[in-house]
Write a protein that holds these residues in place. Structure first.
Motif, PDB file in Angstrom:
ATOM      1  N   UNK A 131     -22.299  -0.517   4.990  1.00 54.87           N
ATOM      2  CA  UNK A 131     -21.698   0.408   4.029  1.00 54.87           C
ATOM      3  C   UNK A 131     -20.539   1.170   4.655  1.00 54.87           C
ATOM      4  N   UNK A 132     -20.670   1.528   5.938  1.00 49.91           N
ATOM      5  CA  UNK A 132     -19.585   2.237   6.623  1.00 49.91           C
ATOM      6  C   UNK A 132     -18.338   1.373   6.711  1.00 49.91           C
ATOM      7  N   UNK A 133     -18.537   0.079   7.032  1.00 46.21           N
ATOM      8  CA  UNK A 133     -17.390  -0.838   7.097  1.00 46.21           C
ATOM      9  C   UNK A 133     -16.671  -0.904   5.755  1.00 46.21           C
ATOM     10  N   UNK A 134     -17.453  -1.048   4.685  1.00 46.37           N
ATOM     11  CA  UNK A 134     -16.848  -1.133   3.356  1.00 46.37           C
ATOM     12  C   UNK A 134     -16.137   0.167   2.977  1.00 46.37           C
ATOM     13  N   UNK A 135     -16.768   1.286   3.268  1.00 42.62           N
ATOM     14  CA  UNK A 135     -16.154   2.561   2.923  1.00 42.62           C
ATOM     15  C   UNK A 135     -14.868   2.806   3.714  1.00 42.62           C
ATOM     16  N   UNK A 136     -14.878   2.464   5.007  1.00 38.70           N
ATOM     17  CA  UNK A 136     -13.669   2.615   5.810  1.00 38.70           C
ATOM     18  C   UNK A 136     -12.553   1.721   5.287  1.00 38.70           C
ATOM     19  N   UNK A 137     -12.902   0.463   4.957  1.00 38.18           N
ATOM     20  CA  UNK A 137     -11.894  -0.448   4.414  1.00 38.18           C
ATOM     21  C   UNK A 137     -11.325   0.052   3.094  1.00 38.18           C
ATOM     22  N   UNK A 138     -12.211   0.511   2.203  1.00 39.08           N
ATOM     23  CA  UNK A 138     -11.739   1.043   0.921  1.00 39.08           C
ATOM     24  C   UNK A 138     -10.882   2.284   1.116  1.00 39.08           C
ATOM     25  N   UNK A 139     -11.298   3.151   2.035  1.00 30.41           N
ATOM     26  CA  UNK A 139     -10.516   4.352   2.301  1.00 30.41           C
ATOM     27  C   UNK A 139      -9.130   4.032   2.842  1.00 30.41           C
ATOM     28  N   UNK A 140      -9.047   3.047   3.750  1.00 25.95           N
ATOM     29  CA  UNK A 140      -7.744   2.656   4.294  1.00 25.95           C
ATOM     30  C   UNK A 140      -6.856   2.058   3.213  1.00 25.95           C
ATOM     31  N   UNK A 141      -7.442   1.247   2.323  1.00 24.36           N
ATOM     32  CA  UNK A 141      -6.654   0.665   1.240  1.00 24.36           C
ATOM     33  C   UNK A 141      -6.113   1.750   0.313  1.00 24.36           C
ATOM     34  N   UNK A 142      -6.961   2.707  -0.040  1.00 22.68           N
ATOM     35  CA  UNK A 142      -6.518   3.796  -0.917  1.00 22.68           C
ATOM     36  C   UNK A 142      -5.424   4.611  -0.239  1.00 22.68           C
ATOM     37  N   UNK A 143      -5.617   4.893   1.050  1.00 25.53           N
ATOM     38  CA  UNK A 143      -4.620   5.662   1.777  1.00 25.53           C
ATOM     39  C   UNK A 143      -3.294   4.908   1.864  1.00 25.53           C
ATOM     40  N   UNK A 144      -3.354   3.591   2.124  1.00 22.91           N
ATOM     41  CA  UNK A 144      -2.133   2.784   2.191  1.00 22.91           C
ATOM     42  C   UNK A 144      -1.426   2.774   0.842  1.00 22.91           C
ATOM     43  N   UNK A 145      -2.199   2.631  -0.234  1.00 27.77           N
ATOM     44  CA  UNK A 145      -1.608   2.639  -1.568  1.00 27.77           C
ATOM     45  C   UNK A 145      -0.948   3.988  -1.858  1.00 27.77           C
ATOM     46  N   UNK A 146      -1.589   5.056  -1.424  1.00 31.17           N
ATOM     47  CA  UNK A 146      -1.019   6.386  -1.623  1.00 31.17           C
ATOM     48  C   UNK A 146       0.311   6.511  -0.884  1.00 31.17           C
ATOM     49  N   UNK A 147       0.367   5.996   0.360  1.00 33.39           N
ATOM     50  CA  UNK A 147       1.616   6.046   1.124  1.00 33.39           C
ATOM     51  C   UNK A 147       2.710   5.245   0.425  1.00 33.39           C
ATOM     52  N   UNK A 148       2.339   4.068  -0.109  1.00 35.11           N
ATOM     53  CA  UNK A 148       3.338   3.248  -0.794  1.00 35.11           C
ATOM     54  C   UNK A 148       3.901   3.960  -2.015  1.00 35.11           C
ATOM     55  N   UNK A 149       3.030   4.645  -2.764  1.00 39.05           N
ATOM     56  CA  UNK A 149       3.490   5.343  -3.956  1.00 39.05           C
ATOM     57  C   UNK A 149       4.379   6.530  -3.611  1.00 39.05           C
ATOM     58  N   UNK A 150       4.248   7.049  -2.403  1.00 36.03           N
ATOM     59  CA  UNK A 150       5.042   8.217  -1.998  1.00 36.03           C
ATOM     60  C   UNK A 150       6.360   7.829  -1.334  1.00 36.03           C
ATOM     61  N   UNK A 151       6.593   6.521  -1.108  1.00 38.95           N
ATOM     62  CA  UNK A 151       7.840   6.096  -0.468  1.00 38.95           C
ATOM     63  C   UNK A 151       9.012   6.341  -1.425  1.00 38.95           C
ATOM     64  N   UNK A 152      10.055   6.963  -0.914  1.00 32.27           N
ATOM     65  CA  UNK A 152      11.253   7.215  -1.712  1.00 32.27           C
ATOM     66  C   UNK A 152      12.061   5.922  -1.816  1.00 32.27           C
ATOM     67  N   UNK A 153      12.260   5.357  -3.035  1.00 30.90           N
ATOM     68  CA  UNK A 153      13.002   4.093  -3.147  1.00 30.90           C
ATOM     69  C   UNK A 153      14.493   4.248  -2.913  1.00 30.90           C
ATOM     70  N   UNK A 154      14.979   5.494  -2.845  1.00 27.75           N
ATOM     71  CA  UNK A 154      16.401   5.691  -2.631  1.00 27.75           C
ATOM     72  C   UNK A 154      17.181   5.919  -3.906  1.00 27.75           C
ATOM     73  N   UNK A 155      16.517   5.894  -5.042  1.00 27.38           N
ATOM     74  CA  UNK A 155      17.178   6.175  -6.311  1.00 27.38           C
ATOM     75  C   UNK A 155      16.164   6.800  -7.253  1.00 27.38           C
ATOM     76  N   UNK A 156      16.652   7.388  -8.329  1.00 28.31           N
ATOM     77  CA  UNK A 156      15.790   8.054  -9.290  1.00 28.31           C
ATOM     78  C   UNK A 156      15.263   7.019 -10.277  1.00 28.31           C
ATOM     79  N   UNK A 157      13.983   6.662 -10.164  1.00 28.40           N
ATOM     80  CA  UNK A 157      13.430   5.580 -10.973  1.00 28.40           C
ATOM     81  C   UNK A 157      12.863   6.042 -12.305  1.00 28.40           C
TER      82      UNK A 157
END
Length: 537
Positions: free
Chosen positions: A459-485
């Protein structure tokens, strides 16, 4: 009957009495079948008497097996199912490869070089894709995807026109390339399946083409194509070698390995670097690269799918640990019953078999529930699967998936039921023989600790993996594309080349388009660009 035979034996009436006794003696197979029926009947009665226990076990296993069944269905449809072409393992995709730019496209001259400079390919198919305007037929004008192809496509993929005829050799060259085939879907959608369309002319992006046939459904790499035309190679005006915009598909000759094909392609690339140093400088390390067509299609998603399969495998292990813990607790409550069975002569093998049969019944019911879970997963995938995941149309329940699920049921039975079954052989001794239970209690505690540690670790492995995926997705959504979308809309425009010839007429069209758009109250500003940002180039 046995009393009568004993009397005959006592008075010694003939040796045939032995044959009679042997015939009436229960056979080993009959005994095993009788024991099996008894064990199954007994296990089913016990589960019926404990509906809460059975329901929890079945739901737990249904979730674990269902997740694995659904994931295997995706892997089977996307990765394992061969492409629907004759001998698909002989089909390859051929790229150019440059030092710092990865894989690239092919141009017409390189296609001719490979066609003349190698002898490992049975067929070579040059094609490119482009969106064109369709105005004829029923319905409003629409933009459809068209492919320019060489006639070798039909022999390479084993295709034949549903109606009319295929492209013929020579119809890929100028001026004989003004012929096309309609996809079956486009033919039915815009022309109502009218066969008289064959032989007529259609205007596509301002140019006239003769319809010569109807194409059957085609899989990768031309799945979405609705118009098929001759390539339009012009030997009198060849393109510049620096222009790369087409793709190349090849079918290897029987018995030719991919290694031999690479060897010839490398030799050809070395010769081109010598003959055309300006287009292929040594520093570019230009070469050709061939890969199996199935790898070109699914190679980018293979690692992600295998990782997800490993994740749902951990879910099944957690489910097995849960069920094993429930079974162990159930066995502890059956001490007196097990002691009585041992006292009546039940062997260790019979006790293990009965426990495994009970677990198998739970697994079978969980397997039936798993099919419902998998089917619900398919419906969800159909609505939300990413466009980058290919061949989702192939995903579903079939015999391969059913066999896989059956194998999972057997493995689940062993994983969840073997420890409790072995535990049953050691249970009841304290009740039966009056021994102290210190060793037995220690064994029970050790097993429980192992199961708990296993569950927590997985369960710890799964939770860590899910947490990393959510965190990575959050970082991707916060990346500035360089223009106003926000509130930004895009559209694609394709101008008919016959009507808009030259840059001046095209610029006039776009200036007028921008003026019309900017005059609308809802539009803040408008612009034109040849490549939209974030479009992949």
């Amino acid at each position: 009957v046995r009393l009568y035979l004993d009397i005959l034996s006592a008075v010694r009436i003939g040796p045939e009495r032995f044959a009679i006794r042997r015939l009436l003696r229960p056979r080993k197979g009959n005994v095993m079948l009788s024991n099996l029926k008894q064990d199954l009947s007994y296990s089913l009665r016990r589960l019926i008497k404990s509906p809460g226990f059975a329901l929890v076990c079945v739901l737990t296993l249904a979730l674990g097996i269902g997740a694995n069944t659904a994931m295997f269905s995706v892997i089977n449809g996307v990765l394992l199912e061969p492409l629907p072409y004759p001998e698909p393992d002989r089909l390859v995709r051929i790229h150019t490869k440059w030092n710092n730019f990865g894989y690239g496209s092919i141009n017409e001259l390189e296609y001719l070089d490979i066609l003349e400079g190698t002898d490992v390919f049975q067929d070579l198919v040059l094609y490119d894709l482009n969106a064109v305007n369709m105005v004829q037929g029923s319905g409003p004008p629409e933009r459809v995807l068209a492919a320019r192809i060489t006639p070798s496509l039909f022999s390479a993929l084993g295709l034949s026109a549903l109606k009319g005829r295929n492209l013929q050799p020579g119809e890929e060259t100028v001026p004989h390339h003004r012929v096309l085939l309609l996809s079956e879907g486009l033919w039915k959608r815009r022309f109502g399946g009218d066969e008289t369309i064959i032989g007529k002319s259609l205007e596509i992006s301002g140019q006239s083409f003769e319809v010569i046939g109807i194409m059957p459904p085609v899989d990768y790499p031309l799945r979405e194509i609705e118009l098929w035309g001759g390539f339009g190679i012009d030997p009198e005006n060849p393109p510049h070698r620096g222009a790369h915009s087409s793709d190349l598909l090849g079918r290897l000759k029987p018995g030719v390995s991919l290694k031999k094909a690479h060897s010839q392609l490398d030799s050809l690339a070395a010769r081109l670097r010598e003959e055309y140093p300006q287009q292929y400088p040594e520093a570019s390390q230009f070469t050709f690269f061939a890969e199996p067509l199935s790898e070109a299609y699914t190679g980018s998603v293979r690692p992600a799918l295998l990782i997800l399969m490993g994740a749902v495998g951990l879910v099944l292990l957690i489910a097995c640990a849960n069920v094993a813990g429930l079974l162990l607790a159930r066995i502890n409550a059956r001490q007196r019953e097990i002691a009585i069975r041992k006292a009546l002569g039940a062997s260790a093998g019979r006790l293990v078999g009965q426990a495994l049969w009970e677990t198998l019944l739970l697994s079978l019911m969980g397997g039936l529930g798993a099919l419902a879970v998998a089917q619900a997963s398919f419906l969800t995938l159909e609505r939300f699967y990413p466009s980058s995941l290919p061949r989702m149309e192939e995903v579903g329940l079939d015999w391969t998936v059913a066999i896989f699920t059956l194998g999972l049921i057997v493995l689940t039975t062993l994983a969840a039921g073997l420890i409790p079954a072995l535990r049953m052989t050691r249970s009841g001794s304290r009740v039966n023989l009056g021994e102290r239970g210190g060793q037995e209690e220690g064994f029970r505690q050790r097993v429980r600790r192992v199961l708990v540690v296993k569950e927590v670790a997985l369960a710890t492995i799964l939770l860590l993996g899910a947490g990393l995926l959510i965190r990575s997705f959050q970082h991707l959504m916060e990346v500035d594309p360089g223009f106003e979308a926000e509130n930004l809309l895009t559209a694609r425009v394709s101008l008919p080349p016959d009507r808009y010839q030259g840059g001046q007429s095209r610029m006039q069209f776009y200036h007028q388009l921008l003026d019309d758009l900017q005059a609308r109250p809802a539009v803040l500003s408008a612009g034109v660009v040849n490549l939209v940002p974030m479009s992949g180039n």
